[in-house]
Design a protein around this motif. Structure first.
Motif, PDB file in Angstrom:
ATOM      1  N   ALA A 106       0.839  -1.206   0.000  1.00 58.82           N
ATOM      2  CA  ALA A 106       0.000   0.000   0.000  1.00 58.82           C
ATOM      3  C   ALA A 106       0.872   1.253   0.000  1.00 58.82           C
ATOM      4  O   ALA A 106       0.641   2.196  -0.764  1.00 58.82           O
ATOM      5  N   ARG A 107       1.865   1.269   0.833  1.00 59.12           N
ATOM      6  CA  ARG A 107       2.785   2.419   0.905  1.00 59.12           C
ATOM      7  C   ARG A 107       3.526   2.603  -0.421  1.00 59.12           C
ATOM      8  O   ARG A 107       3.633   3.720  -0.935  1.00 59.12           O
ATOM      9  N   GLU A 108       4.000   1.506  -0.979  1.00 63.82           N
ATOM     10  CA  GLU A 108       4.750   1.557  -2.234  1.00 63.82           C
ATOM     11  C   GLU A 108       3.871   2.040  -3.398  1.00 63.82           C
ATOM     12  O   GLU A 108       4.335   2.754  -4.279  1.00 63.82           O
ATOM     13  N   ILE A 109       2.599   1.664  -3.390  1.00 63.80           N
ATOM     14  CA  ILE A 109       1.706   2.030  -4.492  1.00 63.80           C
ATOM     15  C   ILE A 109       1.144   3.440  -4.312  1.00 63.80           C
ATOM     16  O   ILE A 109       1.257   4.283  -5.208  1.00 63.80           O
ATOM     17  N   TYR A 110       0.546   3.696  -3.160  1.00 61.68           N
ATOM     18  CA  TYR A 110      -0.197   4.948  -2.970  1.00 61.68           C
ATOM     19  C   TYR A 110       0.680   6.146  -2.585  1.00 61.68           C
ATOM     20  O   TYR A 110       0.320   7.280  -2.884  1.00 61.68           O
ATOM     21  N   LEU A 111       1.775   5.892  -1.908  1.00 60.76           N
ATOM     22  CA  LEU A 111       2.579   7.014  -1.409  1.00 60.76           C
ATOM     23  C   LEU A 111       3.870   7.247  -2.180  1.00 60.76           C
ATOM     24  O   LEU A 111       4.316   8.393  -2.293  1.00 60.76           O
ATOM     25  N   TYR A 112       4.503   6.170  -2.667  1.00 59.65           N
ATOM     26  CA  TYR A 112       5.846   6.323  -3.242  1.00 59.65           C
ATOM     27  C   TYR A 112       5.965   5.946  -4.719  1.00 59.65           C
ATOM     28  O   TYR A 112       7.012   6.176  -5.315  1.00 59.65           O
ATOM     29  N   TYR A 114      -3.127 -10.132  -3.072  1.00 62.46           N
ATOM     30  CA  TYR A 114      -2.847  -8.944  -2.255  1.00 62.46           C
ATOM     31  C   TYR A 114      -3.602  -7.699  -2.724  1.00 62.46           C
ATOM     32  O   TYR A 114      -3.658  -6.707  -2.001  1.00 62.46           O
ATOM     33  N   VAL A 115      -4.189  -7.729  -3.892  1.00 65.83           N
ATOM     34  CA  VAL A 115      -4.803  -6.523  -4.457  1.00 65.83           C
ATOM     35  C   VAL A 115      -5.906  -5.982  -3.553  1.00 65.83           C
ATOM     36  O   VAL A 115      -5.891  -4.809  -3.151  1.00 65.83           O
ATOM     37  N   GLN A 116      -6.892  -6.808  -3.224  1.00 62.54           N
ATOM     38  CA  GLN A 116      -8.012  -6.327  -2.399  1.00 62.54           C
ATOM     39  C   GLN A 116      -7.561  -5.964  -0.986  1.00 62.54           C
ATOM     40  O   GLN A 116      -7.959  -4.911  -0.469  1.00 62.54           O
ATOM     41  N   PRO A 117      -6.727  -6.758  -0.315  1.00 67.23           N
ATOM     42  CA  PRO A 117      -6.267  -6.355   1.017  1.00 67.23           C
ATOM     43  C   PRO A 117      -5.480  -5.033   1.003  1.00 67.23           C
ATOM     44  O   PRO A 117      -5.582  -4.229   1.945  1.00 67.23           O
ATOM     45  N   VAL A 118      -4.725  -4.786  -0.070  1.00 71.81           N
ATOM     46  CA  VAL A 118      -3.983  -3.521  -0.169  1.00 71.81           C
ATOM     47  C   VAL A 118      -4.958  -2.356  -0.310  1.00 71.81           C
ATOM     48  O   VAL A 118      -4.804  -1.310   0.345  1.00 71.81           O
ATOM     49  N   THR A 156      -6.378   3.443   6.081  1.00 73.65           N
ATOM     50  CA  THR A 156      -5.203   4.115   6.636  1.00 73.65           C
ATOM     51  C   THR A 156      -4.948   5.491   6.047  1.00 73.65           C
ATOM     52  O   THR A 156      -4.552   6.414   6.775  1.00 73.65           O
ATOM     53  N   TYR A 157      -5.168   5.664   4.765  1.00 69.99           N
ATOM     54  CA  TYR A 157      -4.793   6.913   4.101  1.00 69.99           C
ATOM     55  C   TYR A 157      -5.987   7.854   3.967  1.00 69.99           C
ATOM     56  O   TYR A 157      -7.147   7.428   4.004  1.00 69.99           O
ATOM     57  N   SER A 158      -5.678   9.113   3.780  1.00 77.87           N
ATOM     58  CA  SER A 158      -6.724  10.129   3.641  1.00 77.87           C
ATOM     59  C   SER A 158      -7.182  10.211   2.183  1.00 77.87           C
ATOM     60  O   SER A 158      -6.513   9.706   1.273  1.00 77.87           O
ATOM     61  N   TYR A 159      -8.308  10.869   1.994  1.00 78.88           N
ATOM     62  CA  TYR A 159      -8.780  11.112   0.627  1.00 78.88           C
ATOM     63  C   TYR A 159      -7.730  11.878  -0.172  1.00 78.88           C
ATOM     64  O   TYR A 159      -7.524  11.604  -1.356  1.00 78.88           O
ATOM     65  N   GLN A 202      -4.509  11.737   0.066  1.00 71.97           N
ATOM     66  CA  GLN A 202      -3.425  10.848  -0.350  1.00 71.97           C
ATOM     67  C   GLN A 202      -3.862   9.943  -1.501  1.00 71.97           C
ATOM     68  O   GLN A 202      -3.090   9.724  -2.446  1.00 71.97           O
ATOM     69  N   ILE A 203      -5.078   9.443  -1.421  1.00 71.83           N
ATOM     70  CA  ILE A 203      -5.585   8.579  -2.498  1.00 71.83           C
ATOM     71  C   ILE A 203      -5.764   9.401  -3.777  1.00 71.83           C
ATOM     72  O   ILE A 203      -5.393   8.975  -4.877  1.00 71.83           O
ATOM     73  N   ASP A 204      -6.328  10.614  -3.638  1.00 74.47           N
ATOM     74  CA  ASP A 204      -6.513  11.500  -4.794  1.00 74.47           C
ATOM     75  C   ASP A 204      -5.174  11.879  -5.419  1.00 74.47           C
ATOM     76  O   ASP A 204      -5.048  11.977  -6.639  1.00 74.47           O
ATOM     77  N   ASN A 205      -4.164  12.085  -4.582  1.00 77.41           N
ATOM     78  CA  ASN A 205      -2.829  12.440  -5.080  1.00 77.41           C
ATOM     79  C   ASN A 205      -2.242  11.300  -5.915  1.00 77.41           C
ATOM     80  O   ASN A 205      -1.634  11.543  -6.966  1.00 77.41           O
ATOM     81  N   ALA A 206      -2.432  10.071  -5.450  1.00 80.10           N
ATOM     82  CA  ALA A 206      -1.923   8.920  -6.210  1.00 80.10           C
ATOM     83  C   ALA A 206      -2.580   8.846  -7.588  1.00 80.10           C
ATOM     84  O   ALA A 206      -1.919   8.555  -8.589  1.00 80.10           O
ATOM     85  N   LEU A 207      -3.865   9.152  -7.643  1.00 79.65           N
ATOM     86  CA  LEU A 207      -4.558   9.163  -8.937  1.00 79.65           C
ATOM     87  C   LEU A 207      -4.049  10.313  -9.807  1.00 79.65           C
ATOM     88  O   LEU A 207      -3.758  10.118 -10.997  1.00 79.65           O
ATOM     89  N   ALA A 208      -3.934  11.492  -9.220  1.00 83.48           N
ATOM     90  CA  ALA A 208      -3.498  12.672  -9.981  1.00 83.48           C
ATOM     91  C   ALA A 208      -2.104  12.476 -10.572  1.00 83.48           C
ATOM     92  O   ALA A 208      -1.819  12.962 -11.673  1.00 83.48           O
ATOM     93  N   LYS A 209      -1.246  11.762  -9.863  1.00 79.41           N
ATOM     94  CA  LYS A 209       0.115  11.534 -10.360  1.00 79.41           C
ATOM     95  C   LYS A 209       0.213  10.305 -11.259  1.00 79.41           C
ATOM     96  O   LYS A 209       1.287   9.999 -11.761  1.00 79.41           O
ATOM     97  N   GLY A 210      -0.906   9.615 -11.437  1.00 78.47           N
ATOM     98  CA  GLY A 210      -0.898   8.461 -12.334  1.00 78.47           C
ATOM     99  C   GLY A 210      -0.361   7.193 -11.704  1.00 78.47           C
ATOM    100  O   GLY A 210      -0.053   6.232 -12.406  1.00 78.47           O
ATOM    101  N   TRP A 211      -0.255   7.155 -10.398  1.00 76.83           N
ATOM    102  CA  TRP A 211       0.279   5.976  -9.725  1.00 76.83           C
ATOM    103  C   TRP A 211      -0.760   4.869  -9.629  1.00 76.83           C
ATOM    104  O   TRP A 211      -0.406   3.694  -9.527  1.00 76.83           O
ATOM    105  N   ILE A 212      -2.047   5.268  -9.621  1.00 74.63           N
ATOM    106  CA  ILE A 212      -3.134   4.289  -9.638  1.00 74.63           C
ATOM    107  C   ILE A 212      -4.096   4.700 -10.752  1.00 74.63           C
ATOM    108  O   ILE A 212      -4.116   5.867 -11.167  1.00 74.63           O
ATOM    109  N   THR A 213      -4.874   3.753 -11.213  1.00 71.75           N
ATOM    110  CA  THR A 213      -5.837   4.049 -12.273  1.00 71.75           C
ATOM    111  C   THR A 213      -7.122   4.602 -11.657  1.00 71.75           C
ATOM    112  O   THR A 213      -7.332   4.514 -10.429  1.00 71.75           O
ATOM    113  N   ALA A 214      -7.990   5.116 -12.507  1.00 77.13           N
ATOM    114  CA  ALA A 214      -9.279   5.627 -12.040  1.00 77.13           C
ATOM    115  C   ALA A 214     -10.088   4.500 -11.400  1.00 77.13           C
ATOM    116  O   ALA A 214     -10.785   4.713 -10.400  1.00 77.13           O
TER     117      ALA A 214
END
Length: 120
Positions: free
Chosen positions: A12-18, A30-34, A41-44, A46-58
């Motif tokens: 989760a840290r590696e995907i959403y934060l880094y 591990y996909v669903q548990p992550v 654990t994370y705020s909206y 942080q999740i929105d930031n990961a999307l905005a930077k392209g780290w996760i898909t829509a």
């Protein structure tokens, strides 16, 4: 194979934060548990930031935020204070003790009656 909690938090840290991993490269179990861990654990932001930077898909973003409590409402803006009213100048009644203004009228001696004189 058992899902290991330390790997869930690490992924989760590696995907959403880094952005050091993505969902396609982690094991499927591990996909669903992550996503659940990130939602808990994370705020909206942080999740929105990961999307905005392209780290996760829509879709990954939607899956994660669907697991989160409702997004908090933005705080109401502080009301604009009413401007202080401009005080009006004080009303001055002439001859009421204000030494800077001359009295309106002056007292005169009463008129002399016939046969009397004002000379004293």
């Amino acid at each position: 194979m058992a899902v290991l909690p330390f790997l869930v938090s690490s992924y989760a840290r590696e995907i959403y934060l880094y952005n050091n991993r993505t969902f396609p490269v982690i094991k499927q179990e591990y996909v669903q548990p992550v996503k659940q861990y990130a939602a808990a654990t994370y705020s909206y932001d942080q999740i929105d930031n990961a999307l905005a930077k392209g780290w996760i898909t829509a879709q990954e973003h939607a899956d994660t935020t669907a697991l989160m409590p409702p997004r908090p409402a933005p705080p109401a803006p502080e009301p604009t204070p009413e401007p202080e009213p401009t005080p009006e100048p004080p009303v001055t009644i002439p001859g009421t003790g204000d030494p800077s203004s001359p009295p309106e009228t002056t007292l005169e001696s009463p008129p002399a009656q016939e046969g009397e004189s004002n000379a004293g």
